[in-house]
Write an enzyme that holds these catalytic residues in place. Structure first.
Site, short mmCIF file in Angstrom:
data_model
loop_
_atom_site.label_atom_id
_atom_site.label_comp_id
_atom_site.label_asym_id
_atom_site.label_seq_id
_atom_site.Cartn_x
_atom_site.Cartn_y
_atom_site.Cartn_z
N LYS A 52 -2.55 87.92 55.14
CA LYS A 52 -1.76 86.70 54.92
C LYS A 52 -1.68 86.24 53.47
CE LYS A 52 -0.16 86.12 58.08
NZ LYS A 52 0.76 87.13 58.72
N HIS A 114 -5.41 96.37 54.41
CA HIS A 114 -6.16 95.12 54.26
C HIS A 114 -7.63 95.43 53.98
CE1 HIS A 114 -2.88 92.54 55.18
NE2 HIS A 114 -2.86 92.71 56.47
N SER A 144 -2.66 80.04 56.97
CA SER A 144 -1.69 81.05 57.37
C SER A 144 -2.31 82.02 58.39
CB SER A 144 -1.22 81.82 56.13
OG SER A 144 -0.27 82.79 56.47
#
Ligand code: PPS
Length: 300
Positions: A52, A114, A144
């Site tokens: 995010k 990620h 988020s």
């Protein structure tokens, strides 16, 4: 995520567990050995982020920079999550991210991860690949992520906001501690000229300036017209309306509970944090963020 009917049942929400010191779910670790043995090519470009932080935004910018002119049909027919596959993701019924990367017809290949820096397959370093890291201030990042976890069925159940707030600070969310992630990559950048470290807030403040920096890092020189076209095309409202970038075609999102392109702002945390939470957060932040050279803006 491409559909592969030969694979197994659709998943239910997964459990979080400790994986080599980092909170993960099996959707990000089941392919560990294969991912670690991934053979990068020297021209691969890796986009690394804590979830995010602006992954999709930077993915789209890079896609336009590299392929916007040469493959216009790609812009209307291939969703961004297929153009830039998610390396470690492996979810039943979908082609694993690693296989998607290996099937990419493009050169360079744009790849998303990620992973915290210590999990990145060593081949990316051996091949001197260019790596772009995007960081976003922890408060907006948390908000988020909370909304995303509510709508993304492959994520653990986020629970209520108060509970999530604590879990985020403890690093008990997928990909572990935000603090470790941004610091780990920041430290790596100090000794790796192949890592370009960007901030979401800078992109919001001046997208064109950040695209210029990206271009000089990547050795790209788009024409002035092209640069303007890209800067305009990647603004939040445009990307939100664009079905190829807003994830509306993605099978594992529940759009009844929110949208992937949610607000796209700096400072939305103020609509979520109570005064007491803000104080608790700031106190904890000071203890965890000791490096004065790494500064993230929570306001513009
Ligand atoms: S993911 O699932 O980790 O890949 O998500 P990621 O793309 O990293 O982050 C999603 C958030 O980035 C915002 N976003 C943008 N903000 C401003 N401008 C543009 N063009 C843009 N594109 C994506 C998106 O809205 C998510 O943030 P929030 O705060 O939830 O709106």
């Amino acid at each position: 995520m491409s559909f592969d009917p030969d694979q197994m049942e659709l998943p239910s929400r997964p459990e979080l567990f400790d994986f080599r010191g980092v909170s993960m779910t099996h959707f990000f670790t089941d392919n560990w050995e294969n991912v670690q043995n991934f053979k990068a090519r020297p021209d691969d470009v890796l986009i690394a982020t804590y979830p995010k932080a602006g992954t999709t935004w930077v993915s789209y910018i890079l896609d336009l920079l590299y392929f916007g002119q040469t493959s216009p049909e790609r812009q209307t027919s291939v969703p961004i999550y297929e153009r830039v596959p998610f390396l470690e993701l492996i979810v039943p019924k979908f082609v694993p991210g690693l296989d998607q990367v290996e099937r990419l017809p493009t050169s360079p290949r744009l790849i998303k991860t990620h992973f915290p820096v210590q999990f990145v397959p060593k081949s990316f370093w051996e091949q001197n690949c260019k790596i772009i890291y995007v960081a976003r201030n922890a408060k907006d990042n948390m908000v988020s992520y909370f909304h995303f976890d509510s709508m993304a069925m492959i994520e653990p159940d986020p629970g209520d906001w108060n509970n999530y707030f604590q879990r985020f600070m403890q690093g008990k969310v997928v990909t572990g501690s935000w603090y470790d992630h941004v610091n780990g990559w920041w430290k790596k950048k100090q000794t790796s000229p192949n890592v370009h470290y960007m901030f979401y807030e800078d992109l919001v403040e001046d997208t064109g300036r950040e695209i210029d920096k990206l271009c000089s890092f990547l050795g790209l020189s788009p024409s002035e017209d092209e640069r303007k076209r890209i800067t305009g095309g990647v603004q939040f409202d445009k990307m939100k309306k664009n079905n190829m970038t807003n994830y509306s075609t993605h099978a594992r999102m529940d759009f009844k509970t929110g949208s992937f392109m949610r607000k796209g702002r700096v400072g939305d945390w103020k609509n979520h944090f109570t005064v007491a939470q803000n104080e608790e957060f700031d106190e904890d932040y000071k203890k965890k963020m000791k490096d004065p050279t790494l500064q993230l803006r929570t306001d513009l």
